[in-house]
Write a protein that holds these residues in place. Sequence first.
Motif, PDB file in Angstrom:
ATOM      1  N   GLN A 309      43.514 -40.102  48.999  1.00 41.64           N
ATOM      2  CA  GLN A 309      43.167 -41.451  48.561  1.00 41.64           C
ATOM      3  C   GLN A 309      41.694 -41.729  48.868  1.00 41.64           C
ATOM      4  O   GLN A 309      40.951 -42.213  48.006  1.00 41.64           O
ATOM      5  N   LEU A 310      41.305 -41.402  50.078  1.00 37.36           N
ATOM      6  CA  LEU A 310      39.917 -41.629  50.486  1.00 37.36           C
ATOM      7  C   LEU A 310      38.982 -40.901  49.525  1.00 37.36           C
ATOM      8  O   LEU A 310      37.967 -41.444  49.088  1.00 37.36           O
ATOM      9  N   MET A 311      39.357 -39.670  49.151  1.00 36.86           N
ATOM     10  CA  MET A 311      38.489 -38.909  48.270  1.00 36.86           C
ATOM     11  C   MET A 311      38.370 -39.581  46.908  1.00 36.86           C
ATOM     12  O   MET A 311      37.302 -39.564  46.290  1.00 36.86           O
ATOM     13  N   SER A 312      39.468 -40.202  46.419  1.00 42.73           N
ATOM     14  CA  SER A 312      39.357 -40.843  45.109  1.00 42.73           C
ATOM     15  C   SER A 312      38.459 -42.076  45.204  1.00 42.73           C
ATOM     16  O   SER A 312      37.689 -42.363  44.292  1.00 42.73           O
ATOM     17  N   TYR A 313      38.520 -42.794  46.342  1.00 41.53           N
ATOM     18  CA  TYR A 313      37.581 -43.916  46.546  1.00 41.53           C
ATOM     19  C   TYR A 313      36.152 -43.414  46.564  1.00 41.53           C
ATOM     20  O   TYR A 313      35.243 -44.039  46.024  1.00 41.53           O
ATOM     21  N   ILE A 314      35.948 -42.271  47.226  1.00 36.16           N
ATOM     22  CA  ILE A 314      34.606 -41.711  47.308  1.00 36.16           C
ATOM     23  C   ILE A 314      34.104 -41.375  45.904  1.00 36.16           C
ATOM     24  O   ILE A 314      32.940 -41.581  45.561  1.00 36.16           O
ATOM     25  N   GLY A 315      35.019 -40.893  45.075  1.00 37.76           N
ATOM     26  CA  GLY A 315      34.659 -40.602  43.684  1.00 37.76           C
ATOM     27  C   GLY A 315      34.165 -41.851  42.989  1.00 37.76           C
ATOM     28  O   GLY A 315      33.149 -41.835  42.271  1.00 37.76           O
ATOM     29  N   GLU A 316      34.874 -42.988  43.215  1.00 34.86           N
ATOM     30  CA  GLU A 316      34.446 -44.249  42.607  1.00 34.86           C
ATOM     31  C   GLU A 316      33.080 -44.659  43.129  1.00 34.86           C
ATOM     32  O   GLU A 316      32.227 -45.145  42.376  1.00 34.86           O
ATOM     33  N   TRP A 317      32.890 -44.432  44.420  1.00 31.65           N
ATOM     34  CA  TRP A 317      31.612 -44.795  45.034  1.00 31.65           C
ATOM     35  C   TRP A 317      30.469 -44.007  44.378  1.00 31.65           C
ATOM     36  O   TRP A 317      29.403 -44.532  44.090  1.00 31.65           O
ATOM     37  N   GLN A 318      30.745 -42.715  44.138  1.00 31.43           N
ATOM     38  CA  GLN A 318      29.729 -41.882  43.513  1.00 31.43           C
ATOM     39  C   GLN A 318      29.348 -42.426  42.145  1.00 31.43           C
ATOM     40  O   GLN A 318      28.165 -42.518  41.805  1.00 31.43           O
ATOM     41  N   ALA A 319      30.364 -42.841  41.384  1.00 33.22           N
ATOM     42  CA  ALA A 319      30.091 -43.405  40.062  1.00 33.22           C
ATOM     43  C   ALA A 319      29.260 -44.676  40.191  1.00 33.22           C
ATOM     44  O   ALA A 319      28.324 -44.918  39.409  1.00 33.22           O
ATOM     45  N   GLU A 320      29.587 -45.470  41.213  1.00 31.64           N
ATOM     46  CA  GLU A 320      28.866 -46.720  41.430  1.00 31.64           C
ATOM     47  C   GLU A 320      27.390 -46.439  41.707  1.00 31.64           C
ATOM     48  O   GLU A 320      26.502 -47.111  41.165  1.00 31.64           O
ATOM     49  N   ILE A 321      27.125 -45.434  42.534  1.00 31.89           N
ATOM     50  CA  ILE A 321      25.737 -45.089  42.842  1.00 31.89           C
ATOM     51  C   ILE A 321      25.010 -44.663  41.570  1.00 31.89           C
ATOM     52  O   ILE A 321      23.889 -45.095  41.290  1.00 31.89           O
ATOM     53  N   GLN A 322      25.685 -43.840  40.781  1.00 29.78           N
ATOM     54  CA  GLN A 322      25.091 -43.392  39.517  1.00 29.78           C
ATOM     55  C   GLN A 322      24.663 -44.588  38.669  1.00 29.78           C
ATOM     56  O   GLN A 322      23.589 -44.596  38.061  1.00 29.78           O
ATOM     57  N   LYS A 323      25.543 -45.603  38.660  1.00 27.51           N
ATOM     58  CA  LYS A 323      25.309 -46.748  37.792  1.00 27.51           C
ATOM     59  C   LYS A 323      24.125 -47.580  38.293  1.00 27.51           C
ATOM     60  O   LYS A 323      23.303 -48.058  37.515  1.00 27.51           O
ATOM     61  N   HIS A 324      24.060 -47.751  39.642  1.00 27.32           N
ATOM     62  CA  HIS A 324      23.104 -48.728  40.161  1.00 27.32           C
ATOM     63  C   HIS A 324      21.753 -48.149  40.533  1.00 27.32           C
ATOM     64  O   HIS A 324      20.816 -48.896  40.740  1.00 27.32           O
ATOM     65  N   LYS A 325      21.646 -46.822  40.630  1.00 26.35           N
ATOM     66  CA  LYS A 325      20.429 -46.306  41.271  1.00 26.35           C
ATOM     67  C   LYS A 325      19.177 -46.580  40.440  1.00 26.35           C
ATOM     68  O   LYS A 325      18.130 -46.929  40.981  1.00 26.35           O
ATOM     69  N   SER A 326      19.299 -46.485  39.094  1.00 30.53           N
ATOM     70  CA  SER A 326      18.092 -46.694  38.297  1.00 30.53           C
ATOM     71  C   SER A 326      17.658 -48.163  38.375  1.00 30.53           C
ATOM     72  O   SER A 326      16.459 -48.464  38.428  1.00 30.53           O
ATOM     73  N   ARG A 327      18.646 -49.075  38.434  1.00 34.23           N
ATOM     74  CA  ARG A 327      18.309 -50.493  38.542  1.00 34.23           C
ATOM     75  C   ARG A 327      17.565 -50.748  39.859  1.00 34.23           C
ATOM     76  O   ARG A 327      16.513 -51.409  39.878  1.00 34.23           O
ATOM     77  N   ILE A 328      18.078 -50.192  40.931  1.00 31.96           N
ATOM     78  CA  ILE A 328      17.446 -50.421  42.233  1.00 31.96           C
ATOM     79  C   ILE A 328      16.055 -49.804  42.268  1.00 31.96           C
ATOM     80  O   ILE A 328      15.109 -50.392  42.790  1.00 31.96           O
ATOM     81  N   LEU A 329      15.927 -48.623  41.636  1.00 33.62           N
ATOM     82  CA  LEU A 329      14.612 -47.994  41.576  1.00 33.62           C
ATOM     83  C   LEU A 329      13.630 -48.873  40.819  1.00 33.62           C
ATOM     84  O   LEU A 329      12.457 -48.993  41.186  1.00 33.62           O
TER      85      LEU A 329
END
Lengths: 727, 66
Positions: A309-329
């Motif tokens: 379960q934790l790993m699937s949450y981590i997967g979601e987190w990874q997607a979230e980072i992908q989505k937000h990183k260019s905006r934050i940059l």
Amino acid sequence: MNPEPSQSALIGRQRLVALQNFFKEEAASWLFVLKTLIAALIALWLAYRLELESPKTAVVTVFIVMQARTGMVLAKGFYRALGTIIGSGVALLLVAAFAQERVMFLIGLAIWVGMLTAGATIYRNFQSYAFVLAGYTACLVGLPAAMDPNAAFDIAVTRLTEVLLGILVASTISGLVFPLSIRELLLSAALKRFATFANSSGRALSFGVPTEEWGSLHLKAINEIVTLDSYRSVGIFDNPKTRLQNQTILRMSADLIAAASTLHVLNRHILRLNDPSMNAVREALDPLLATGVRLLQTHVPTSAFEAQQLMSYIGEWQAEIQKHKSRILAENTFSPEQQLAFDTALMLLEQFIDEFRHYGRSHSALQDARIIEDDDQAPPLIQHGRHATDFSQPLIAGLRTVLMLGAMSVFWINSAWPTGVLALTIAVVVSALFSTAPNPAKMVFQLWQGIALSFVAAFAFQFMVLPNLHGFTQLTFGLIPFLAFAAYLMTRPKWGAIGVGFGMFFSTLAIPDNVTQFNYAGLLNSGIALLVSATIAALAFLTVMPMGNQLSRYRMMRALNRQLIVACLNPLTGLRPQFERDSRELLRQIAGMRGFNTAKDRATLTDALTIQELGSAVLELRTLLGQPHSLDAARLSSVQTAISALARFYRHRNQRNLRALRQAFNNVIPQVFDQVFDNKGKEPTSNDRKIQIYLHLIQLQVQAIPDIDRPAAPEPEVSKEVAGYAA
Amino acid sequence: MPREIPLFDALIPTLLLILIGSALIYVLIDQLLRDVDWDRFVWHPALFRFALFVILFSGLGLWWYS
């Protein structure tokens, strides 16, 4: 709303749980006692029935081989049989060659035992045990055989028969009577490692773990991986399912080590971001990190399902980072230095999550007994059960045994000691058995206590119990209390060596041969010989190059430094797993040395962590240089120069080389920066940026290396860490 | 039936040869059984294996010496 449970009810529940745990533990212990007793008594009965020379050897073997898990018993039994066969063969050879020449015989024996003791420190797990056994069985068979060369062959065959009988019975009983597979132990150890890893990554990501504490976490992790590997090596003897898992466990350990080494670099980088000048970077990173930190710190997996379960949450987190990183940059404007720090953190973070997910996947594959098919990575290199060490280690162990054997032989020959054979044999057995233990002198002392206890018990048994017994059944009832006591002690980790000593030597001293003799003087002589030999073995461990002496420390540290040189200069194929494995193994051995906790040792640990980080970074850098990038020849060669300056510094650590190293990196950094700024119009290819990032990481680390000629200033490490950017 | 068989002029107990023979047969049967995943139907696989071996060995031994 539930009413608050009252204080006393809570305490009551806690007590109940404690009681349950206690009984669970006790039940396991008594099961072990039961199995050991059954095995010992059956072996004894068979040995009497087969009219073997000394039935006690079979019982002693049962006590040595018996362990809680079936696979462990089979593994130990297998290697013990192997060692005994080889040892007996060599003993016969020695007797045949030097039957009349006792000095030559003893020299030959000493060389053989010394060689095998040295071999035992190179190999690990039960392979090492087979070496130890082949060494001391030669002593056990050879010495009595040399006393009576005509009966040499019979002595060897009897010894072999008795030992094999003991092994056979112990394995059969442990396999048939409530067999315990190593599998649950393996799975729970793997889960525990996973949970600890998730937790410490959470802490590392939030604010970074201070270097000193990180060092102890790192060591704990290394030891847990070693334990996992020892379970894996036993698993080959366990049921076929565990056998199939071999590859999966290797894979999981490799994934874990990869993730851990990235986390290690990331942790150090996050520590640097705590510097005030990096506040902007920290603030920009926080939204990206927050989800992960919360996930890792609140979800402590206690089952395979929760881990998944934790790993699937981590997967979601990874997607979230992908989505937000260019905006934050885009939102943040950094100074070039801050930009570099931010990019570094982001790249490491992404790499870490990627590797962590790999680890999570192979971990759940292990838990579900699946086999990973898609092998995108070469399997890790753990071969032949050998581990990295400096050659001084086996040399010292071998020499110590040779010296001890020599000294005792001289004493024996000159004093014509009647029980000298026994004393010599047991001294060799003890010093060989514990030569691979982290703190041998302490273990020998425990064994000594076991021998002393067994001496007293054997007297009581022979004086008061044995004369009243008639027949095997009564002998059984007479023996049970003593053997059960020994087996019970063996289940307590604190008193394990006492238990083994008691079981082995009580059986040696007290169990009557086929023709019962009441020989109190003989018993007294044997008991004294045992105590003297254990004392001498302990003295040898304490005085002849004791564990953690200056020389071994120095040599091991040099071996660790050499790992970094290898990382800088050797061909890249398969280098990364090799570096990660060997440098960890060396660090584990250094930290396992006695009295490892002084201020100097903590500096050593910091040093080792630096080597680990530098090695990982250099390997990444070299891999990147092998891929397409846009550095021109001049810049490329300056990077190469910097890498060789690093290797040179770790070959001879002096101030001149350190200055040259700093100079090399100070030269290379602006050059590569230039190139990236030259290309500012175009987006720098990501490989170029990565090269720059790794150079930057190495440079920060290089600057943090303390000067050599100044006596090491008692500057706290943390401030130096932060000073990476402040400087 | 001979209790010992000379092998290169060394007397070897026949029982030893029978032991080796039954171990070979046991390994063969075990391989075949593993292919059909037999241990799903057995409560105590280790005991099952042990019993299988004992039956093989004592069967062959009794047959030879009878």
